[in-house]
Design a protein around this motif. Structure first.
Motif, PDB file in Angstrom:
ATOM      1  N   ARG A 148       0.831  -1.108  -0.072  1.00 52.52           N
ATOM      2  CA  ARG A 148       0.181   0.171  -0.005  1.00 52.52           C
ATOM      3  C   ARG A 148       0.928   1.307   0.022  1.00 52.52           C
ATOM      4  NH1 ARG A 148      -4.587  -0.178   4.417  1.00 52.52           N
ATOM      5  NH2 ARG A 148      -5.159   1.689   3.078  1.00 52.52           N
ATOM      6  N   SER A 149       0.519   2.319  -0.805  1.00 50.04           N
ATOM      7  CA  SER A 149       1.329   3.406  -0.927  1.00 50.04           C
ATOM      8  C   SER A 149       0.871   4.203   0.160  1.00 50.04           C
ATOM      9  CB  SER A 149       0.905   4.127  -2.142  1.00 50.04           C
ATOM     10  OG  SER A 149       1.638   5.384  -2.112  1.00 50.04           O
ATOM     11  N   PRO A 150       1.543   4.960   1.143  1.00 51.90           N
ATOM     12  CA  PRO A 150       1.379   5.869   2.209  1.00 51.90           C
ATOM     13  C   PRO A 150       0.940   7.089   1.709  1.00 51.90           C
ATOM     14  CG  PRO A 150       3.694   5.638   1.950  1.00 51.90           C
ATOM     15  CD  PRO A 150       3.284   4.818   0.689  1.00 51.90           C
ATOM     16  N   VAL A 151      -0.262   7.028   1.207  1.00 56.86           N
ATOM     17  CA  VAL A 151      -0.906   8.308   0.513  1.00 56.86           C
ATOM     18  C   VAL A 151      -2.163   8.535   1.368  1.00 56.86           C
ATOM     19  CG1 VAL A 151      -1.869   9.399  -1.313  1.00 56.86           C
ATOM     20  CG2 VAL A 151       0.240   7.993  -1.448  1.00 56.86           C
ATOM     21  N   LYS A 152      -2.322   9.595   2.109  1.00 59.81           N
ATOM     22  CA  LYS A 152      -3.632  10.142   2.811  1.00 59.81           C
ATOM     23  C   LYS A 152      -4.445  10.841   1.907  1.00 59.81           C
ATOM     24  CE  LYS A 152      -4.952  12.626   6.888  1.00 59.81           C
ATOM     25  NZ  LYS A 152      -4.431  13.523   7.997  1.00 59.81           N
TER      26      LYS A 152
END
Length: 755
Positions: free
Chosen positions: A336-340
């Motif tokens: 998972r990409s740590p994108v908020k």
């Protein structure tokens, strides 16, 4: 004029010009074109300027155009000769300023305006014939110099001295106008009878009443419009024209092969035959459409491909949008990409809320029980998806994340429908019948399954898009009196003079009868000698070969009759022959079945037959002794061939124009004309009795005389419509016979059906 300029131009090209002594030095200045500041340079003595032909050309064109629009404009016979010479000068290859050519075109346009604006009581058949001849002269200039239509002289060119002040003062200021606009205004004048742009106002074309000077003038203006749009800068036609059978690989055009095409008619004047092709390994890499266009100006073919990208950004033809490396399993699919993710920008959280922000309640506060259930289901689906993406192994089994694959490439397209849609022809107004009796819609489909459709297309293709003229060539030895002796002369090279064979090679190029030819593709002198062999010219008697010359407006066929020439049955019409395999007995001019434009356009092979209904012929006779001209056996030659033909109209010896060529001891050739002088429209130029010409100019002048003589006979005849009119009538007949009379819903439904 034409003889002098053409001979000088060819003399200079041959490298026989004596240059000025200073021009031999390496520091000599380059030669300027005539018509500018160096246009009046003359050299005394035996030396001849290298641009003498160009200087003569400029002076003669200026003199002709000035007198044509002033003191000669009331004399129809003189104007006709001046227009013919002016058209011949357009074909002479000289280096002159573009300003001079545009000035000549403008003068012809001015002449047409003056003649069309004459009072109604002065309009006569002779006046309209002169206007038609002026339009034809304009066609010659536009086809010989197509750059005139896209060249515009600007103020900067005047500042850079490319256009001199002297040229503006002498009347060349017309170059500051748009040449194309001026020519189109003349076309509009000929078709409608008036110009839309007047001195005080501009009248829209849909508001004008069509009131041309005459139907002949209207047809001549339409021919000029066709030259501008389709003929100019499109000659020679490389590879010739194709037909349906050649496109699909069939040996003959039949009703079954036509089922692979869709046929439509646009504006009741152009037939479109569309061959749809899909894409695939064995076909074109892109959806393509082949369109065979049949119109008044001829038959043309276009191939179109459908692309969703511009030309510069297209990928390789066989490459898929997804690369092969990305088709396999992605190793980082579960990371998972740590994108908020946020619905609003981050700075929105820093702004303290106010009472107005709380005026809108949250979703949870206003949601009903049913909405709450739906939201809970959505939250559960999101949690399950998060678990799948976060943990590659779910419930003891591995979850493999792969790249999304594109759907398989489509191989079936309706390119004909897309093409018509892109042209704006599928609107309800275009396919709806206007309701006027006999007037079809803008777009009409044809039913190719009806019997006789292929035969009608074949007859249309046989109608030539250009004027087809012909002439016969004979050789008369000293002391001969009978037709048999004259015809036997060309059997052997030993029986004719070598200069006679040089004349044949200068008139045209050998073309095999029935062979498909691309327009203007002439052969070399070595090929001429190979075809000629040991004969004296009888190989060009129409059985196997003929001599052919073509330009953008005319096809000329030269026939050298031989003793075996009369052994054929010339009564058989060309309707009984195949379009691409005519035999000599099939090469007969027929009003409704002219030779195919892609084949050798041999017309009027038989002696004494009418040329396009004008009842006249032109014969070129080489005479060794000038005294034998009066004893040329014309009647005997015509009677021998007339007994074997069945013609509706017979030509008399007085209807035949004889051009005698006699070689002089000086190396020049004397010309003497006999017959066909009953009408003022029959005295064609540039050759007249008493002319003395050189061999290098003789072929060109003879071709010009054949063209002008046949054109004059068409002007003087009521049964010789222009080629584009004959094709237009044939297209109208096809529309009337094979038009699909269906409703609008049925028309649209047929577009979506696969053939």
């Amino acid at each position: 004029m034409l003889n002098v300029v053409q001979d000088s131009a060819l003399f200079e090209v041959a490298g026989q010009t004596q240059q000025e002594p200073e021009s031999q030095h390496s520091g000599a200045k380059p030669r300027r074109t005539a018509g500018g500041t160096s246009g009046n340079r003359w050299t005394r003595g035996p030396a001849v300027q290298s641009d003498a032909a160009a200087v003569l050309w400029v002076q003669f064109v200026r003199s002709l155009t000035q007198r044509l629009t002033s003191q000669w404009r009331n004399d129809s016979a003189v104007c006709l000769s001046a227009l013919e010479v002016l058209g011949g000068l357009a074909k002479v290859q000289v280096q002159v300023d573009e300003v001079e050519r545009r000035r000549a075109v403008s003068s012809v346009c001015t002449y047409i305006v003056f003649q069309c604006s004459r009072p109604p009581q002065l309009h006569s058949r002779d006046l309209h014939s002169i206007i038609v001849a002026a339009f034809y002269c304009l066609n010659v200039w536009l086809t010989q110099h197509p750059a005139l239509l896209d060249h515009q002289v600007t103020d900067r060119q005047v500042a850079d001295r490319q256009v001199t002040y002297h040229q503006v003062r002498c009347g060349a200021c017309v170059c500051f106008q748009e040449c194309l606009l001026e020519v189109l205004e003349i076309v509009e004048l000929g078709i409608s009878g008036s110009k839309s742009r007047q001195e005080q106002e501009v009248k829209r074309k849909e508001e004008k009443d069509l009131n041309p000077a005459s139907l002949r003038v209207k047809e001549a203006a339409e021919a000029t419009l066709s030259c501008i749009m389709q003929v100019s800068e499109a000659f020679p036609f490389v590879g010739g024209s194709l037909s349906e059978d050649a496109l699909i690989g069939c040996s003959a055009l039949s009703d079954s092969s036509l089922k692979k095409f869709r046929y439509f008619v646009v504006e009741s004047s152009v037939i479109l035959a569309m061959l749809e092709q899909g894409s695939g390994p064995e076909q074109a890499p892109y959806p393509s459409l082949t369109v065979l266009i049949r119109g008044p100006s001829g038959r043309h073919i276009w191939t179109l491909e459908l692309h969703l990208q511009p030309r510069g950004g297209r990928a390789q033809t066989q490459q898929s949008p997804i690369s092969e490396q990305s088709r396999g399993t992605q190793e980082d699919a579960g990371i998972r990409s740590p994108v908020k993710h946020q619905l609003f920008p981050e700075n929105m959280d820093r702004v303290p809320p106010v009472r107005a922000d709380r005026s809108i309640p949250a979703l949870q506060e206003t949601a009903t029980e049913q909405v709450q259930q739906q939201l809970e289901c959505l939250r559960a689906a999101l949690r399950r998806q998060q678990q799948i993406e976060a943990r590659p192994i779910v419930s003891g089994r591995s979850v493999v994340m792969t790249t999304c694959r594109p759907p398989p490439l489509a191989t079936r397209f309706q390119t004909a429908r897309l093409f018509l849609s892109h042209l704006g022809l599928l609107t309800p107004d275009s396919v709806k019948d206007p309701g006027i009796s006999g007037v079809p819609a803008h777009l009409v489909s044809l039913d190719s399954s009806l019997p006789g459709f292929s035969e009608s297309l074949r007859r249309l293709d046989k109608l030539p898009p250009r004027n087809c003229d012909s002439a016969f060539i004979f050789y008369l030895r000293a002391g001969q009196r009978t037709a048999a002796e004259v015809l036997r002369n060309v059997e052997s090279r030993c029986s004719v003079q070598s200069h006679f064979l040089d004349l044949l090679s200068s008139l045209g190029w050998p073309v095999q009868v029935g062979q498909q030819q691309g327009g203007g593709a002439h052969s070399s002198r070595s090929e001429f000698r190979a075809v000629l062999g040991d004969s004296g010219g009888d190989v060009f008697d129409g059985r196997t070969f003929v001599l052919m010359f073509s330009d953008a407006l005319t096809d000329i066929t030269f026939i050298v009759p031989s003793p075996s020439h009369k052994a054929f049955d010339w009564s058989k019409t060309s309707e009984e022959a195949e379009p691409l395999n005519e035999s000599p007995s099939d090469l007969q001019n027929h009003p409704d079945s002219a030779p195919n434009s892609t084949t050798c356009p041999v017309v009027d092979i038989k002696l004494g037959s009418p040329v396009l209904g004008s009842g006249c012929q032109l014969m070129i006779v080489w005479v060794e002794r000038f005294e034998d001209i009066e004893s040329f056996p014309l009647k005997e030659l015509m009677s021998e061939h007339r007994t074997q033909t069945r013609t509706q109209t017979e030509s008399s010896p007085s209807d035949v124009q004889l051009v005698f060529i006699h070689p002089l001891k000086t190396g020049l050739y004397s010309v003497c004309l006999h017959g066909n002088g009953s009408s003022k429209f029959s005295l064609a130029v540039p050759l007249v009795s008493g002319s003395v010409v050189s061999m290098r100019s003789l072929g060109f002048l003879l071709r010009e005389m054949v063209i002008n003589g046949c054109h004059r006979r068409r002007l003087d005849s009521d049964s010789a419509p222009p080629p584009h009119i004959r094709r237009k009538h044939a297209i109208s007949d096809i529309i009337h016979r094979y038009r699909c009379r269906r409703s609008e819903p049925a028309f649209y439904s047929a577009l979506f059906q696969d053939l």
